[in-house]
Enzyme design. Structure first.
Site, mmCIF file in Angstrom:
data_model
loop_
_atom_site.group_PDB
_atom_site.id
_atom_site.type_symbol
_atom_site.label_atom_id
_atom_site.label_comp_id
_atom_site.label_asym_id
_atom_site.label_seq_id
_atom_site.Cartn_x
_atom_site.Cartn_y
_atom_site.Cartn_z
ATOM 1 N N ASP A 1 0.563 0.338 0.763
ATOM 2 C CA ASP A 1 0.078 1.291 -0.224
ATOM 3 C C ASP A 1 -1.442 1.199 -0.284
ATOM 4 O OD1 ASP A 1 -0.357 -1.119 -1.670
ATOM 5 O OD2 ASP A 1 1.628 -0.940 -2.568
ATOM 6 N N ASP B 1 -8.118 -12.709 -5.926
ATOM 7 C CA ASP B 1 -7.591 -14.007 -5.518
ATOM 8 C C ASP B 1 -8.198 -14.539 -4.227
ATOM 9 O OD1 ASP B 1 -6.353 -12.089 -3.966
ATOM 10 O OD2 ASP B 1 -4.316 -12.517 -4.661
ATOM 11 N N ASP C 1 -4.632 1.047 -2.952
ATOM 12 C CA ASP C 1 -5.057 0.798 -4.330
ATOM 13 C C ASP C 1 -6.526 1.164 -4.487
ATOM 14 O OD1 ASP C 1 -2.538 -0.181 -4.845
ATOM 15 O OD2 ASP C 1 -3.104 -2.264 -4.485
#
Length: 475
Positions: A91, A174, A93
């Site tokens: 996907d 992260d 983002d």
């Protein structure tokens, strides 16, 4: 992340609605890269060579709408990482300086989701484009009363809606490979953490202090494993070091979230590699404790692990062939031996209990224990029970039972598990081969196959017919 890095990036980028960047960022050229002391690094389109046709059209529409409205907007994270690696992104983002409510006003087919981490989903048919507002550290002055961001005493993030700048957002992500921002205006990539370099080196590296970041969100340990398995990367030494000591923190994560993370690990097409990494870093026992216990009890001939690996190989093969997979079959395979162990314990306590009744009781116990760690929805737990039940029914093929079993909606999954059990070394008297031949045989040959079973089977005394209560012969 050290405060001086935040100071370096402060002022380089401002909100589009306010002003242009105050300082020209370092740009990576093809021939002679400049010093990489200043952030962000800008990787030009000529250098990264991402074909524009590989970018999602709907995601581009969302970014351009944000830009036209005076906001910033960037394609960010895994979609850029995977495109650089010539993989198909799952996907696309978007990160923006528009608050979720502000972005929501721009898109009619959108909805706000989440409390702990507020997001906006923009729908284009079946495709969903996810928008996240730039995040900042919880010690930001905008979070004086902990209303927007909050952490527990152990460091776990409870609420994360402190909004900031793109520089702060990059440091809140992260791993470095996930902190790349694609600018649609000049088609360059903004790199705040040397993520582009780590992609070239095939390294998973945590942004900031790994020990602290894992306490913020223990699921990051599972994400490190997933990315390493999926991308065939190695986990950087400092990033890997705290994982074994912090593994127990996963017990504080919501079971529903761990269920989703387990599916991402084992339904990525790289489940076998993920399994070995989970075992190496002592994380598998946090996700499937009963299966991990069964594996640890086995000797050299480890039927338990062999079955798990056969199931994961089968899942990887189907995904790579673009075939469907179901979590029910995955969990039925990994929990089969724990089920057998529990079943034997129950029958030992009550020797007169029929096997099917003992299986149902054992299934209740195994699934009840598992949902405390990964919340298996009922739409999957019910098929798991049916697949297990059929393992006891498949050997019983006399009369018209074989044809009835063939029509059972879970037959195919149960048959696949039967084959995996044989492939893992379990002795089943060629039962899988018989069912393979039976499915391929014409109707007349099926009848003869069943008749041969009766003739080859042990001789049994005919059942004595019960007389009716009013039969005069009972007098």
């Amino acid at each position: 992340m050290p405060s001086r890095l935040i100071q370096k990036v402060t002022g380089l980028f401002r909100n589009k609605s306010n002003s242009s960047p105050a300082k020209e960022p370092t740009q990576i050229q093809d021939e002679a890269p400049e010093e990489k002391d200043e952030f962000p690094l800008i990787i030009s389109e000529k250098t990264h060579q991402i074909p524009r046709k590989h970018l999602d059209d709907n995601a581009a529409k969302v970014v351009y709408r944000l830009l036209d409205a005076g906001y910033e907007g960037y394609l960010v994270g895994g979609c850029i990482r995977d495109t650089l690696l010539k993989k198909r992104p799952k996907d696309f983002d978007i990160a923006t300086n528009a608050h979720p409510e502000q972005a929501h006003e721009l898109f009619q087919r959108s909805r706000l989701i989440g409390r702990r981490f507020k997001l906006l989903h923009v729908r284009f048919g079946r495709e969903i484009i996810e928008l996240a507002t730039f995040r900042a550290s919880h010690d930001s002055k905008e979070n004086n009363d902990d209303a927007k961001g909050k952490q527990s005493e152990s460091g776990l993030i409870l609420r994360d809606n402190v909004y900031g700048t793109i520089e702060e957002d990059a440091l809140r992500r992260d791993f470095t490979v996930n902190a790349l921002y694609y600018c649609m205006k000049d088609h360059s990539i903004y790199d705040f953490t040397h993520g582009y370099e780590d992609i070239q080196k095939k390294i998973i590296r945590m942004i900031g202090d790994p020990d602290f970041r894992y306490k913020e969100d223990p699921v990051r340990m599972l994400r490190a494993i997933r990315f390493a398995a999926k991308l065939d990367f190695s986990i950087e030494t400092a990033t890997a070091a705290p994982i074994k000591q912090q593994a127990h923190l996963l017990q504080g994560i919501a079971p529903a979230r761990l269920f989703d993370e387990t599916l991402k690990l084992f339904q990525s097409g790289h489940a076998v590699t993920a399994y070995h990494l989970l075992q190496e870093y002592q994380l598998f026992e946090q996700l499937l404790p009963s299966a991990a216990k069964a594996v640890s009890k086995q000797g050299e001939k480890n039927l338990v692990e062999a079955l798990i690996l056969q199931g994961l190989k089968n899942t990887d093969r189907r995904i790579n062939q673009r075939k469907s997979v179901t979590p029910a079959f995955l969990f039925a395979t990994m929990l089969w031996h724990p089920l057998q162990t529990r079943m034997r314990e129950i029958q030992k306590q009550n020797s007169k209990m029929p096997p099917l009744v003992a299986l149902h009781a054992a299934a209740n116990d195994i699934i009840a224990a598992q949902v405390k760690r990964t919340a298996i929805p009922r739409r999957f737990s019910t098929p798991i029970r049916e697949i297990w039940e059929l393992q006891l029914r498949l050997p019983k093929r006399f009369g018209n039972r074989a044809e009835q079993l063939l029509e059972h909606p879970r037959f195919r999954a149960a048959y696949d598990l039967l084959l995996l059990r044989e492939q893992s070394g379990e002795s089943l008297d060629n039962l899988g081969q018989w069912w393979t031949q039976y499915q391929a045989a014409p109707v007349q040959e099926r009848e003869s196959m069943v008749s041969e079973l009766v003739s080859e089977g042990p001789s049994r005394k005919p059942r004595r017919r019960r007389r009716a209560k009013n039969d005069p012969r009972n007098a």
